[in-house]
Design an enzyme around this catalytic site. Structure first.
Site, PDB file in Angstrom:
ATOM      1  N   LYS A 187       0.819  -1.214   0.000  1.00 47.22           N
ATOM      2  CA  LYS A 187       0.000   0.000   0.000  1.00 47.22           C
ATOM      3  C   LYS A 187       0.861   1.275   0.000  1.00 47.22           C
ATOM      4  O   LYS A 187       2.075   1.211   0.192  1.00 47.22           O
ATOM      5  CB  LYS A 187      -0.938  -0.008   1.216  1.00 47.22           C
ATOM      6  CG  LYS A 187      -1.837  -1.248   1.284  1.00 47.22           C
ATOM      7  CD  LYS A 187      -2.683  -1.420   0.033  1.00 47.22           C
ATOM      8  CE  LYS A 187      -3.624  -2.592   0.063  1.00 47.22           C
ATOM      9  NZ  LYS A 187      -3.014  -3.936   0.164  1.00 47.22           N
TER      10      LYS A 187
HETATM   11  C1  LIG Z   1      -9.894  -4.565  -0.793  1.00 47.25           C
HETATM   12  C2  LIG Z   1      -8.927  -5.177   0.181  1.00 47.25           C
HETATM   13  N1  LIG Z   1      -9.344  -5.466   1.418  1.00 47.25           N
HETATM   14  C3  LIG Z   1      -8.514  -5.997   2.334  1.00 47.25           C
HETATM   15  C4  LIG Z   1      -7.203  -6.270   2.032  1.00 47.25           C
HETATM   16  C5  LIG Z   1      -6.316  -6.901   3.072  1.00 47.25           C
HETATM   17  O1  LIG Z   1      -5.410  -5.974   3.631  1.00 47.25           O
HETATM   18  P1  LIG Z   1      -4.334  -6.470   4.697  1.00 47.25           P
HETATM   19  O2  LIG Z   1      -3.268  -7.176   3.967  1.00 47.25           O
HETATM   20  O3  LIG Z   1      -3.860  -5.208   5.360  1.00 47.25           O
HETATM   21  O4  LIG Z   1      -5.043  -7.339   5.665  1.00 47.25           O
HETATM   22  C6  LIG Z   1      -6.715  -5.984   0.759  1.00 47.25           C
HETATM   23  C7  LIG Z   1      -5.317  -6.263   0.411  1.00 47.25           C
HETATM   24  O5  LIG Z   1      -4.799  -5.906  -0.599  1.00 47.25           O
HETATM   25  C8  LIG Z   1      -7.601  -5.427  -0.194  1.00 47.25           C
HETATM   26  O6  LIG Z   1      -7.192  -5.150  -1.446  1.00 47.25           O
END
Ligand SMILES: Cc1ncc(COP(=O)(O)O)c(C=O)c1O
Length: 380
Positions: A182
């Protein structure tokens, strides 16, 4: 030349910050660095209560627990999202119901949402794909009409704005990701913003393993104990220290990504325009964080060929999500595995281009000229 798709961006500021956190001896969550970070997020979101979490996946789970989703409750979300959006609902016995998307943004389509609303619908989870804010007006009207909670999965959109308001303004809950991929990252990290005052205290109990430790820390009582359901949804102060240093570079990171995004936008909207259907687009009423740049090719075969030829030149171009309704797990749920026309079509045609803040001019020039050659040589 070998190009990365994504690269963490850090310098001595992160190293100094993490050293201070380690030396402080306060390594668990909600300590000095977390407090500073939360107050920074509160500058953007003055009416929200901010909880730093170990990931966006954890923030989504915490939000579902906080909302009191029970077994059998239905939660509408785009099929075109990451597994975490659906897992957060499944772990509490909720039923993810997958809807279709808008082809221009790849974000949830309110008309499709409405078709899936039933008396069991308790929550809608829109996402902001590629950092482009989902249009919340119609979703918010639908949610109000049917008494449904909105939790925005803003994993990709910290730093984006819709009508001059930071993303999430119309949601009850907002979840961010600070994963390595990110814009702002501490490796693995996230945040949950709670926008309903009546949930503030309950959320603090849930984050701290279902205990009222918060009340003890505030001097309201001399001990704490188990008072509700909960888990450990807390980001370590060591990671908060890294993230705080990243937040101080938010504008710089966005400015650097913007240069790359604009170069791709110009390339694909010039003489290459006829070789694709569309590129991601930023509307005038949006200010975005330039998290990602995508194109829709004319067919799945075109996409395959494009990716192969780009890879031959050391340039990774990737697909997006595999839609949840047609994934192995999604099919096993037997909820709605039916055809979602826009999702099915565009998920097989989308390609994302490499983007990271410290891409050099030389690397960007290499990508642009080679992409042009690949398209002109193979798609004429
Ligand atoms: C739309 C969405 N939600 C949730 C996540 C999960 O994020 P994390 O890796 O911080 O748990 C992602 C990861 O890319 C995502 O694209």
């Amino acid at each position: 030349m070998k190009i990365s798709f994504n690269k963490p961006y850090f310098d001595d500021k992160e190293l100094n910050s993490v050293r201070k956190a380690l030396q402080s001896g306060n390594h668990s969550g909600n300590k000095e660095f977390s407090r500073k970070l939360k107050s920074r997020i509160n500058q953007k979101y003055p009416n929200s209560h901010v909880f730093l979490t170990p990931s966006c996946s954890a923030a989504l789970e915490m939000g579902v627990m906080l909302s009191g989703i029970k077994p059998g409750d239905e939660v509408i979300m785009p099929s075109y999202t990451f597994s975490s959006t659906a897992n957060a609902v499944l772990v509490f016995g909720g039923i993810p119901v997958f809807c279709d998307i808008n082809p221009e943004t790849m974000n949830l389509d309110p008309v499709s949402v409405e078709q899936f609303i039933t008396s069991k619908t308790k929550m809608i989870i829109p996402i902001d794909y590629a950092g482009i804010p989902c249009d919340m007006d119609e979703i918010s009207t639908l949610a109000k009409k049917h008494g449904i909670i909105i939790m925005l999965d803003a994993a990709q959109s910290y730093g984006s704005y819709l009508f001059d308001k930071p993303v999430g303004e119309k949601a009850d809950l907002v979840c961010f990701s600070f994963h390595e991929t990110k814009n702002l990252s501490c490796g693995e990290g996230g945040a949950l913003l709670v926008n309903r005052k009546e949930w503030f205290e309950k959320a603090a109990f849930i984050q701290e393993k279902g205990t009222d430790r918060k009340r003890m820390l505030e001097g309201l009582q001399d001990r704490y104990s188990w008072i509700s359901n909960g888990s450990s949804y807390i980001l370590s102060d060591i990671l908060a220290a890294i993230l705080l240093a990243q937040f101080e570079k938010e504008k710089l990171i966005i400015a650097k990504r913007k240069i790359i995004y604009n170069a791709y936008h110009e390339l694909f909207n010039s003489d290459l325009k006829s070789f694709i259907i569309r590129t991601s687009k930023i509307e005038e009423f949006m200010k975005v964080n330039y998290h990602s740049f995508w194109i829709h090719m004319h067919s799945n075969a075109d996409r395959k060929l494009f990716m192969e030829k780009m890879s031959d030149r050391g340039i990774p171009a990737y697909i997006g999500y595999v839609p949840l309704h047609s994934s192995k797990m999604g099919k096993s749920l037997k909820v709605n595995t039916e055809y979602l026309p826009v999702t099915d079509e565009l998920s097989s045609k989308i390609v994302r281009m490499p983007i990271y803040p410290d891409m050099t001019d030389e690397e960007l020039t290499y990508i642009i000229s080679n992409t042009r050659e690949v398209v002109l040589e193979n798609f004429n």
